[in-house]
Scaffold this motif. Structure first.
Motif, PDB file in Angstrom:
ATOM      1  N   UNK A 200       0.826  -1.213   0.000  1.00 49.11           N
ATOM      2  CA  UNK A 200       0.000   0.000   0.000  1.00 49.11           C
ATOM      3  C   UNK A 200       0.859   1.262   0.000  1.00 49.11           C
ATOM      4  N   UNK A 201       2.141   1.106   0.305  1.00 52.43           N
ATOM      5  CA  UNK A 201       3.042   2.257   0.383  1.00 52.43           C
ATOM      6  C   UNK A 201       3.756   2.529  -0.939  1.00 52.43           C
ATOM      7  N   UNK A 202       3.508   1.677  -1.944  1.00 55.58           N
ATOM      8  CA  UNK A 202       4.077   1.926  -3.273  1.00 55.58           C
ATOM      9  C   UNK A 202       3.501   3.237  -3.814  1.00 55.58           C
ATOM     10  N   UNK A 203       4.372   4.068  -4.357  1.00 56.21           N
ATOM     11  CA  UNK A 203       3.945   5.369  -4.888  1.00 56.21           C
ATOM     12  C   UNK A 203       4.295   5.440  -6.372  1.00 56.21           C
ATOM     13  N   UNK A 204       3.305   5.232  -7.215  1.00 60.47           N
ATOM     14  CA  UNK A 204       3.534   5.187  -8.658  1.00 60.47           C
ATOM     15  C   UNK A 204       3.723   6.571  -9.278  1.00 60.47           C
ATOM     16  N   UNK A 205       3.647   7.615  -8.459  1.00 56.44           N
ATOM     17  CA  UNK A 205       3.854   8.963  -8.997  1.00 56.44           C
ATOM     18  C   UNK A 205       5.333   9.232  -9.295  1.00 56.44           C
ATOM     19  N   UNK A 206       6.216   8.432  -8.709  1.00 51.54           N
ATOM     20  CA  UNK A 206       7.646   8.589  -8.977  1.00 51.54           C
ATOM     21  C   UNK A 206       7.998   7.966 -10.328  1.00 51.54           C
ATOM     22  N   UNK A 207       9.061   8.466 -10.931  1.00 46.75           N
ATOM     23  CA  UNK A 207       9.489   7.954 -12.233  1.00 46.75           C
ATOM     24  C   UNK A 207      10.251   6.639 -12.113  1.00 46.75           C
ATOM     25  N   UNK A 209      11.547   3.015 -10.583  1.00 49.55           N
ATOM     26  CA  UNK A 209      10.948   1.905  -9.847  1.00 49.55           C
ATOM     27  C   UNK A 209      11.461   1.852  -8.413  1.00 49.55           C
ATOM     28  N   UNK A 210      12.726   2.203  -8.221  1.00 51.07           N
ATOM     29  CA  UNK A 210      13.271   2.190  -6.864  1.00 51.07           C
ATOM     30  C   UNK A 210      12.538   3.192  -5.977  1.00 51.07           C
ATOM     31  N   UNK A 211      12.295   4.386  -6.505  1.00 48.74           N
ATOM     32  CA  UNK A 211      11.564   5.390  -5.732  1.00 48.74           C
ATOM     33  C   UNK A 211      10.131   4.938  -5.462  1.00 48.74           C
ATOM     34  N   UNK A 212       9.513   4.300  -6.445  1.00 46.45           N
ATOM     35  CA  UNK A 212       8.147   3.813  -6.271  1.00 46.45           C
ATOM     36  C   UNK A 212       8.065   2.777  -5.150  1.00 46.45           C
ATOM     37  N   UNK A 213       9.071   1.908  -5.092  1.00 47.85           N
ATOM     38  CA  UNK A 213       9.046   0.787  -4.154  1.00 47.85           C
ATOM     39  C   UNK A 213       9.722   1.098  -2.815  1.00 47.85           C
ATOM     40  N   UNK A 214      10.336   2.280  -2.677  1.00 51.48           N
ATOM     41  CA  UNK A 214      11.202   2.533  -1.520  1.00 51.48           C
ATOM     42  C   UNK A 214      10.503   2.321  -0.180  1.00 51.48           C
ATOM     43  N   UNK A 215       9.374   2.960   0.037  1.00 54.59           N
ATOM     44  CA  UNK A 215       8.684   2.778   1.319  1.00 54.59           C
ATOM     45  C   UNK A 215       8.223   1.338   1.500  1.00 54.59           C
ATOM     46  N   UNK A 216       7.879   0.694   0.408  1.00 52.77           N
ATOM     47  CA  UNK A 216       7.453  -0.702   0.470  1.00 52.77           C
ATOM     48  C   UNK A 216       8.586  -1.575   1.003  1.00 52.77           C
ATOM     49  N   UNK A 217       9.742  -1.539   0.351  1.00 53.91           N
ATOM     50  CA  UNK A 217      10.822  -2.428   0.794  1.00 53.91           C
ATOM     51  C   UNK A 217      11.443  -1.977   2.111  1.00 53.91           C
ATOM     52  N   UNK A 218      11.440  -0.674   2.370  1.00 53.73           N
ATOM     53  CA  UNK A 218      12.033  -0.183   3.617  1.00 53.73           C
ATOM     54  C   UNK A 218      11.231  -0.639   4.833  1.00 53.73           C
ATOM     55  N   UNK A 252       4.931  -6.091 -12.366  1.00 53.43           N
ATOM     56  CA  UNK A 252       5.853  -6.516 -13.412  1.00 53.43           C
ATOM     57  C   UNK A 252       7.120  -7.106 -12.808  1.00 53.43           C
ATOM     58  N   UNK A 253       7.863  -7.829 -13.625  1.00 52.86           N
ATOM     59  CA  UNK A 253       9.140  -8.396 -13.188  1.00 52.86           C
ATOM     60  C   UNK A 253      10.118  -7.295 -12.776  1.00 52.86           C
ATOM     61  N   UNK A 254      10.247  -6.200 -13.541  1.00 58.33           N
ATOM     62  CA  UNK A 254      11.142  -5.118 -13.091  1.00 58.33           C
ATOM     63  C   UNK A 254      10.747  -4.544 -11.729  1.00 58.33           C
ATOM     64  N   UNK A 255       9.450  -4.469 -11.437  1.00 62.41           N
ATOM     65  CA  UNK A 255       9.018  -3.995 -10.120  1.00 62.41           C
ATOM     66  C   UNK A 255       9.463  -4.965  -9.029  1.00 62.41           C
ATOM     67  N   UNK A 256       9.346  -6.258  -9.316  1.00 66.16           N
ATOM     68  CA  UNK A 256       9.814  -7.265  -8.362  1.00 66.16           C
ATOM     69  C   UNK A 256      11.310  -7.112  -8.112  1.00 66.16           C
ATOM     70  N   UNK A 257      12.070  -6.942  -9.177  1.00 68.15           N
ATOM     71  CA  UNK A 257      13.519  -6.791  -9.027  1.00 68.15           C
ATOM     72  C   UNK A 257      13.860  -5.539  -8.222  1.00 68.15           C
ATOM     73  N   UNK A 258      13.139  -4.451  -8.464  1.00 67.53           N
ATOM     74  CA  UNK A 258      13.396  -3.212  -7.722  1.00 67.53           C
ATOM     75  C   UNK A 258      13.112  -3.414  -6.236  1.00 67.53           C
ATOM     76  N   UNK A 259      12.005  -4.088  -5.945  1.00 71.01           N
ATOM     77  CA  UNK A 259      11.669  -4.363  -4.549  1.00 71.01           C
ATOM     78  C   UNK A 259      12.736  -5.234  -3.896  1.00 71.01           C
ATOM     79  N   UNK A 260      13.117  -6.328  -4.560  1.00 77.19           N
ATOM     80  CA  UNK A 260      14.053  -7.269  -3.957  1.00 77.19           C
ATOM     81  C   UNK A 260      15.445  -6.659  -3.783  1.00 77.19           C
ATOM     82  N   UNK A 261      15.872  -5.838  -4.728  1.00 78.90           N
ATOM     83  CA  UNK A 261      17.180  -5.177  -4.566  1.00 78.90           C
ATOM     84  C   UNK A 261      17.177  -4.297  -3.317  1.00 78.90           C
ATOM     85  N   UNK A 262      16.130  -3.493  -3.184  1.00 81.84           N
ATOM     86  CA  UNK A 262      16.046  -2.610  -2.025  1.00 81.84           C
ATOM     87  C   UNK A 262      15.874  -3.376  -0.729  1.00 81.84           C
TER      88      UNK A 262
END
Length: 272
Positions: A200-207, A209-218, A252-262
């Motif tokens: 729920x903390x994913x913010x798609x307003x960012x350009x 994927x790392x920024x979009x997922x940051x609060x999620x993975x943090x 998407x797979x890139x979103x998954x990768x962004x989440x897992x990296x963070x």
């Protein structure tokens, strides 16, 4: 029938179950299958010491019969290493209303089909609108397993233990602590599998994927650290995460990768 006292609750089990101090033993397992309904009824509808004693009895009786809450972590790790058939699946069933009756049907089917691993799960939101706290939930499932003669581990999962976006925006610390409190209560009850939902903390307003997922993975990493600190000795709680909230668009797979990296960066050497 709701017992009026602990003495009455135990007297109804005379010749079936023996209780000496804090030790419980099964005298007649067949008789217990016939009488367990009343224990579950009191575990759900009684109050105070009678309710708590009924819930304790179901836990201890399960231990005696080889029915016990467990973590599916090692099973999943083995699957990840390719040690299980690729056709192997684990059904996960959201049991909400009429828990005891629904779980009985699940165990009947599991016995008939020789099913091994299966998951019973309930979400944070579902606990609210069904008015089932974790201990009641586990007690009903244990009672159903006893009733149907099921034996083996029970994989009980907190599904979508979700951080509310609205609550997080108003007070991040309080909202995350509310989820941590629920996790603590759930683990104490026998939920050894937790789905951490910070999507729920994913913010798609960012350009990016790392920024979009940051609060999620943090926040997911923070809750992971918390779980590893409180999990019972000898048990590795199975943890899941979410990369996108239901609705809007497909993850998407890139979103998954962004989440897992963070996420992996945040938890470091900690077991995820």
């Amino acid at each position: 029938m709701i017992a009026t006292s602990v003495e009455q609750l135990l007297n109804n089990l005379e010749g079936t179950v023996q209780v000496k101090a804090d030790r419980v033993s099964v005298i007649d397992s067949r008789s217990l299958q016939l009488k367990v309904d009343s224990i579950v009824y009191n575990a759900v509808f009684a109050e105070g010491l009678v309710r708590d004693t009924a819930r304790w009895l179901l836990w201890e009786l399960g231990q005696q019969l080889g029915i016990y809450p467990s973590s599916i972590h090692e099973f999943y790790m083995a699957a990840g290493r390719g040690e299980l058939p690729k056709s192997c699946t684990v059904p996960a069933i959201n049991v909400r209303a009429m828990n005891f009756n629904t779980s009985r049907a699940v165990f009947r089917a599991a016995n008939e089909l020789s099913v091994g691993a299966l998951i019973f799960e309930i979400a944070r939101s579902e606990m609210g609108y069904t008015d089932q706290r974790p201990t009641e939930y586990v007690s009903s499932i244990l009672g159903a397993a006893i009733k149907e003669g099921f034996r083996g581990p029970l994989f009980i999962q907190g599904d979508h233990f979700q951080v509310s976006a609205k609550g997080f925006a108003a007070d991040p610390g309080a909202e995350v602590n509310a989820v941590k409190d629920l996790i603590t209560e759930s683990i104490s009850a026998g939920f050894y599998n937790i789905d951490i939902d910070t999507s729920t903390l994913v913010d798609l307003s960012f350009d990016s994927l790392d920024d979009q997922q940051r609060n999620n993975y943090r926040v997911c990493a923070d809750i992971t650290r918390f779980v590893r600190q409180i999990e019972p000795e000898g048990i590795t709680i199975s943890l899941g995460g979410e990369i996108g909230e239901v609705g809007g668009h497909n993850s998407t797979v890139p979103e998954l990768h962004a989440f897992m990296r963070g996420y992996n960066y945040k938890i470091g050497d900690l077991q995820g």
